[in-house]
Design an enzyme around this catalytic site. Sequence first.
Site, PDB file in Angstrom:
ATOM      1  N   ASN A 199       0.861  -1.192   0.000  1.00  0.00           N
ATOM      2  CA  ASN A 199       0.000   0.000   0.000  1.00  0.00           C
ATOM      3  C   ASN A 199       0.890   1.232   0.000  1.00  0.00           C
ATOM      4  O   ASN A 199       1.475   1.584   1.021  1.00  0.00           O
ATOM      5  CB  ASN A 199      -0.895  -0.030   1.249  1.00  0.00           C
ATOM      6  CG  ASN A 199      -1.725   1.231   1.381  1.00  0.00           C
ATOM      7  OD1 ASN A 199      -1.894   1.983   0.419  1.00  0.00           O
ATOM      8  ND2 ASN A 199      -2.245   1.478   2.578  1.00  0.00           N
TER       9      ASN A 199
ATOM     10  N   LYS B 140       0.138   4.259  -0.230  1.00  0.00           N
ATOM     11  CA  LYS B 140      -0.504   5.440   0.361  1.00  0.00           C
ATOM     12  C   LYS B 140      -0.285   6.655  -0.565  1.00  0.00           C
ATOM     13  O   LYS B 140      -0.229   6.499  -1.772  1.00  0.00           O
ATOM     14  CB  LYS B 140       0.019   5.697   1.772  1.00  0.00           C
ATOM     15  CG  LYS B 140      -0.001   4.434   2.647  1.00  0.00           C
ATOM     16  CD  LYS B 140       0.146   4.752   4.093  1.00  0.00           C
ATOM     17  CE  LYS B 140       0.342   3.461   4.873  1.00  0.00           C
ATOM     18  NZ  LYS B 140       0.062   3.597   6.280  1.00  0.00           N
TER      19      LYS B 140
ATOM     20  N   HIS C 118      -9.637   1.187   4.912  1.00  0.00           N
ATOM     21  CA  HIS C 118      -8.341   1.356   5.578  1.00  0.00           C
ATOM     22  C   HIS C 118      -8.521   2.303   6.763  1.00  0.00           C
ATOM     23  O   HIS C 118      -9.312   3.250   6.705  1.00  0.00           O
ATOM     24  CB  HIS C 118      -7.320   1.933   4.582  1.00  0.00           C
ATOM     25  CG  HIS C 118      -5.919   1.885   5.116  1.00  0.00           C
ATOM     26  ND1 HIS C 118      -5.442   2.828   6.001  1.00  0.00           N
ATOM     27  CD2 HIS C 118      -4.912   0.996   4.919  1.00  0.00           C
ATOM     28  CE1 HIS C 118      -4.190   2.526   6.319  1.00  0.00           C
ATOM     29  NE2 HIS C 118      -3.842   1.426   5.672  1.00  0.00           N
TER      30      HIS C 118
ATOM     31  N   GLU D 108      -6.837   4.695   7.784  1.00  0.00           N
ATOM     32  CA  GLU D 108      -6.633   6.120   7.480  1.00  0.00           C
ATOM     33  C   GLU D 108      -7.889   6.718   6.853  1.00  0.00           C
ATOM     34  O   GLU D 108      -8.177   7.900   7.032  1.00  0.00           O
ATOM     35  CB  GLU D 108      -5.382   6.289   6.599  1.00  0.00           C
ATOM     36  CG  GLU D 108      -4.120   6.117   7.428  1.00  0.00           C
ATOM     37  CD  GLU D 108      -2.933   5.523   6.699  1.00  0.00           C
ATOM     38  OE1 GLU D 108      -2.913   5.538   5.461  1.00  0.00           O
ATOM     39  OE2 GLU D 108      -2.017   5.032   7.397  1.00  0.00           O
TER      40      GLU D 108
ATOM     41  N   GLU E 152      -5.692  -4.892  10.808  1.00  0.00           N
ATOM     42  CA  GLU E 152      -4.674  -3.869  11.015  1.00  0.00           C
ATOM     43  C   GLU E 152      -4.972  -3.089  12.289  1.00  0.00           C
ATOM     44  O   GLU E 152      -5.774  -2.143  12.275  1.00  0.00           O
ATOM     45  CB  GLU E 152      -4.666  -2.895   9.835  1.00  0.00           C
ATOM     46  CG  GLU E 152      -4.396  -3.549   8.504  1.00  0.00           C
ATOM     47  CD  GLU E 152      -3.820  -2.535   7.526  1.00  0.00           C
ATOM     48  OE1 GLU E 152      -2.666  -2.700   7.157  1.00  0.00           O
ATOM     49  OE2 GLU E 152      -4.508  -1.572   7.188  1.00  0.00           O
TER      50      GLU E 152
ATOM     51  N   GLY F 163       2.052   2.482  10.827  1.00  0.00           N
ATOM     52  CA  GLY F 163       2.971   3.609  10.636  1.00  0.00           C
ATOM     53  C   GLY F 163       3.621   4.090  11.922  1.00  0.00           C
ATOM     54  O   GLY F 163       4.219   5.159  11.961  1.00  0.00           O
TER      55      GLY F 163
ATOM     56  N   SER G 286       3.085  -1.922  10.598  1.00  0.00           N
ATOM     57  CA  SER G 286       4.539  -1.897  10.763  1.00  0.00           C
ATOM     58  C   SER G 286       5.212  -3.239  10.455  1.00  0.00           C
ATOM     59  O   SER G 286       6.153  -3.642  11.145  1.00  0.00           O
ATOM     60  CB  SER G 286       4.913  -1.405  12.167  1.00  0.00           C
ATOM     61  OG  SER G 286       4.461  -0.079  12.347  1.00  0.00           O
TER      62      SER G 286
ATOM     63  N   GLY H 119       2.763  -1.071   4.472  1.00  0.00           N
ATOM     64  CA  GLY H 119       2.774   0.348   4.114  1.00  0.00           C
ATOM     65  C   GLY H 119       4.209   0.822   3.931  1.00  0.00           C
ATOM     66  O   GLY H 119       4.827   0.627   2.887  1.00  0.00           O
ATOM     67  N   GLY H 120       4.768   1.415   4.990  1.00  0.00           N
ATOM     68  CA  GLY H 120       6.096   2.039   4.915  1.00  0.00           C
ATOM     69  C   GLY H 120       7.158   1.179   4.260  1.00  0.00           C
ATOM     70  O   GLY H 120       7.918   1.651   3.405  1.00  0.00           O
TER      71      GLY H 120
HETATM   72  C1  PEP Z   1      -0.890   0.113   5.933  1.00  0.00           C
HETATM   73  O1  PEP Z   1      -0.707   0.992   5.122  1.00  0.00           O
HETATM   74  O2  PEP Z   1      -1.935  -0.534   5.887  1.00  0.00           O
HETATM   75  C2  PEP Z   1       0.126  -0.172   6.946  1.00  0.00           C
HETATM   76  C3  PEP Z   1      -0.016  -1.230   7.680  1.00  0.00           C
HETATM   77  O3  PEP Z   1       1.175   0.708   7.046  1.00  0.00           O
HETATM   78  P1  PEP Z   1       2.573   0.438   7.829  1.00  0.00           P
HETATM   79  O4  PEP Z   1       3.113  -0.868   7.291  1.00  0.00           O
HETATM   80  O5  PEP Z   1       3.429   1.604   7.470  1.00  0.00           O
HETATM   81  O6  PEP Z   1       2.267   0.345   9.279  1.00  0.00           O
END
Ligand code: PEP
Length: 250
Positions: free
Chosen positions: A9, A11, A95, A97, A167, A173, A213, A234-235
């Site tokens: 993802n 983002k 999600h 966010e 999640e 994040g 994460s 994500g990251g």
């Molecule tokens: C996400 O974007 O769903 C996510 C889990 O981000 P991160 O891996 O950065 O925590």
Amino acid sequence: MRRKVIVGNWKMNMNLHQSQKLVSEILNGLGKESKVELILCPPFTSLFEVNSLIKNTNVKLGAQNMYFEESGAFTGEVSAEMLKSVGCEYVIIGHSERRVIFNEPDELINKKLKAALSNDLKPIFCIGELLENRENGQTIQVISNQLNKGLDGITSEEIKRITIAYEPVWAIGTGKTATPLQAQEVHLFIRESVAKKYSSSVGENLVIQYGGSVKPENSGELLSQKDIDGALVGGACLKADSFLSIIASA
Ligand code: PEP
């Protein structure tokens, strides 16, 4: 046996040029025999280009969001049919966010899930508790509520095309990861709830990814849990080497 699914993802990151570079680095580093299902979710502006770059590979394309209406006066929104037209097979819905920053309620998420399904998109349906929920011992209650409201009216044929991503919001994040045991406990609850609502075979075949994460240092242990079938990253998906290490660990 359930397949392992890894989703990147992106983002609101990666302009067109950066997207081209990242995709070519990922494709160059992917093993030919990889059994992992890989889905890339770039921002809307890169979907068309990423779709053409992954043509003739096993990599799939997903969007990060959509609106439930088919067309019309909804400035700034994108429909399921538009996503299909640029090659999307998947779409992330609900999600955290979207839920937290853009105030998306469960009812809206339910409408989006239904619209995605009726347009032949495969939703990646995200659920997860806030830190205060976990600290107050409300995790299971929150997850149960999000599942019930999100899946309201979704048939036993449709649920087979949905992937669920657990999640925990406090882990997204933040660098904090749920322990493999904490994640496994919630994944099992999700599987059992879906089995109860639909059937034991639907529950058994449901792909449930963990997100929050995920990085090369923790992915192996998380992904080795019985009910964790993949990761929503994500990251760590924004750099080819860390994303490729996560894929390799699956
Ligand atoms: C996400 O974007 O769903 C996510 C889990 O981000 P991160 O891996 O950065 O925590």
